[in-house]
Design a protein around this motif. Structure first.
Motif: not given
Length: 350
Positions: A101-109
Motif C-alpha cells: 500500500x505504501x509503495x503504491x501510495x508514493x505514486x498514486x497519492x
C-alpha cells in the motif's frame, strides 16, 4: 522470576522467534513476527502480544496455519490491490500488504490494499503506524477472529470486535493513533482479565437476559456490548464488510472462532489504506499543524476533577517509553504458561 519480574523487548522478541522457528517457520519470518508481537507488548497492547503466542503455536502444530505461505496478488490496479495470504501468519500477511500500500501510495497519492486467507495479526495500530512513520496517514480495519457480538437487538453472535486504527504523524509530539474495537472492550481484554483473576467492569458484557456479566471466566454465557449502542453495531458491520466481504474473506456465520478451533482455516480479512500527505500538503507543514492540534487540545479548559486531556496514542507512547526503559511486565500466570510451552518445544525460556 518474582511476580513483578519484567523482560526486555529484545529478549521477548528473541523468545517468540525461537518458539516459532521450532515449529517450522523460516527464521527470517519468525524474526519479523517476533518483532511485531514484542512491539505490541512494548506499546501496552498486552492482549495482542506474547499473550497470544500459545494459541498461535497450538494452531501451527495442529496444522491450522501455513508456515511456508506464498502470497499472491489477485487483483491489481494503480491504487488498489487484493492479496491472498495463503493461510500464513497474519502479521506477515499484513506487513506485506502495508508495504504494498505504501509503495503504491508514493505514486498514486492514496492506496487501498485488501487481504484474505490471513490470520490474527495482533493490534490494529501496528499496521496503521507503519505509513505514519513514512509521512503518510495509515488506516487499518479487520474482521475479528471470533464473533462476540450480536446485531443490535439480537442474541446470535454474528459480529466481531472488528477494529479500526488510524495513525497521523506529527513533528514534535507522538503520532495521533486511534486504535479501537467497535465493542466497549476488545475480547483480548476479557481473556487478560480472566488470566489475571480480575473481574470485568459493568458495561463490557451482558448475558443473554440482558443482565451485566462481570466474571470473565463466564464470557461464553454472554456477549460484548458495542460502543455507543447501535452506532457501534453499525461500525462493526461496515468495517467487517470492508475488511471481510469485499475481500472474499469470512464474515458473519462463516467466521471461525480461533479461540475454540485450531484446525479450520480462518480466512481472516483485513484492509490497509496509506495516504501520502504530499498529495495534499507539505508533510512538514501538516505535521506542524498536528502539533498545533496537540497544543490546543492539551491546553484547553478541563472539567472539574479532570487531571489532564489526552490524545489518542498518548498513553501508548508513554507506555512504550516506560517499558523500553524498565522492561515489559508479564503476569506470573502467563510466564508460567510460556515456560511450560518453551519446555514442550525444547527452546530456551525467557
Amino acid at each position: 522470576m518474582s511476580p513483578s519480574a519484567t523482560v526486555s523487548h529484545q529478549d521477548l522478541r528473541g523468545f517468540i522467534a525461537r518458539c516459532l522457528t521450532s515449529c517450522g517457520m523460516p527464521a527470517p519470518d519468525a524474526d519479523r513476527v517476533g518483532a511485531l508481537m514484542a512491539r505490541a507488548d512494548l506499546m501496552g497492547q498486552d492482549g495482542h502480544g506474547v499473550f497470544r503466542l500459545p494459541m498461535y503455536i497450538k494452531r501451527i502444530r495442529d496444522g491450522g496455519m501455513n508456515m511456508l505461505p506464498e502470497f499472491s496478488v489477485l487483483q491489481d490496479r494503480a491504487a488498489t490491490a487484493l492479496i491472498d495470504g495463503d493461510n500464513g501468519m497474519g502479521h506477515l500477511v499484513m506487513e506485506h500488504a502495508t508495504q504494498l500500500a505504501m509503495e503504491k501510495a508514493r505514486t498514486t497519492g492514496v492506496a487501498w490494499v485488501g487481504a484474505r486467507h490471513s490470520n490474527h495479526a495482533g493490534p490494529a495500530s501496528l499496521y496503521a503506524m507503519m505509513p505514519a512513520q513514512q509521512d503518510m496517514i495509515g488506516i487499518y480495519m479487520a474482521v475479528g477472529n471470533a464473533n462476540h457480538m450480536p446485531p443490535w437487538g439480537g442474541t446470535e453472535l454474528l459480529l466481531g470486535t472488528n477494529p479500526i486504527a488510524v495513525a497521523l504523524p506529527s513533528s514534535n509530539n507522538p503520532p495521533i493513533v486511534l486504535d479501537m474495537a467497535t465493542t466497549v472492550a476488545a475480547y483480548g481484554k476479557v481473556k487478560t482479565a480472566a488470566l489475571r483473576g480480575q473481574q470485568m467492569p459493568e458495561g463490557w458484557m451482558i448475558d443473554r437476559n440482558g443482565d451485566p456479566l462481570t466474571d470473565p471466566t463466564k464470557s461464553a454465557e454472554g456477549f460484548l456490548l458495542p460502543i455507543g449502542g447501535p452506532k457501534g453495531y453499525g461500525l462493526s458491520l461496515i468495517f467487517g464488510i470492508l475488511a471481510g466481504v469485499l475481500n472474499g474473506a469470512t464474515f458473519g456465520r462463516d467466521v471461525v472462532d480461533f479461540n475454540a478451533d485450531s484446525v479450520s482455516t480462518t480466512n481472516t480479512g483485513h484492509m490497509i489504506l496509506a495516504l501520502d500527505i504530499k498529495a495534499f500538503a507539505d508533510p512538514d507543514v501538516f505535521k506542524a499543524d498536528i502539533d498545533k492540534v496537540w497544543q490546543e487540545l492539551k491546553t484547553s479548559d478541563r472539567l472539574p476533577g479532570a487531571s489532564e486531556i489526552r490524545l489518542p496514542g498518548e498513553r501508548m507512547h508513554s507506555v512504550t517509553q516506560t517499558r523500553t526503559r524498565d522492561g515489559i511486565p508479564l503476569p506470573v500466570q502467563l510466564r508460567e504458561k510460556l515456560a511450560a510451552m518453551a519446555a514442550e518445544l525444547g527452546v530456551q525460556p525467557l
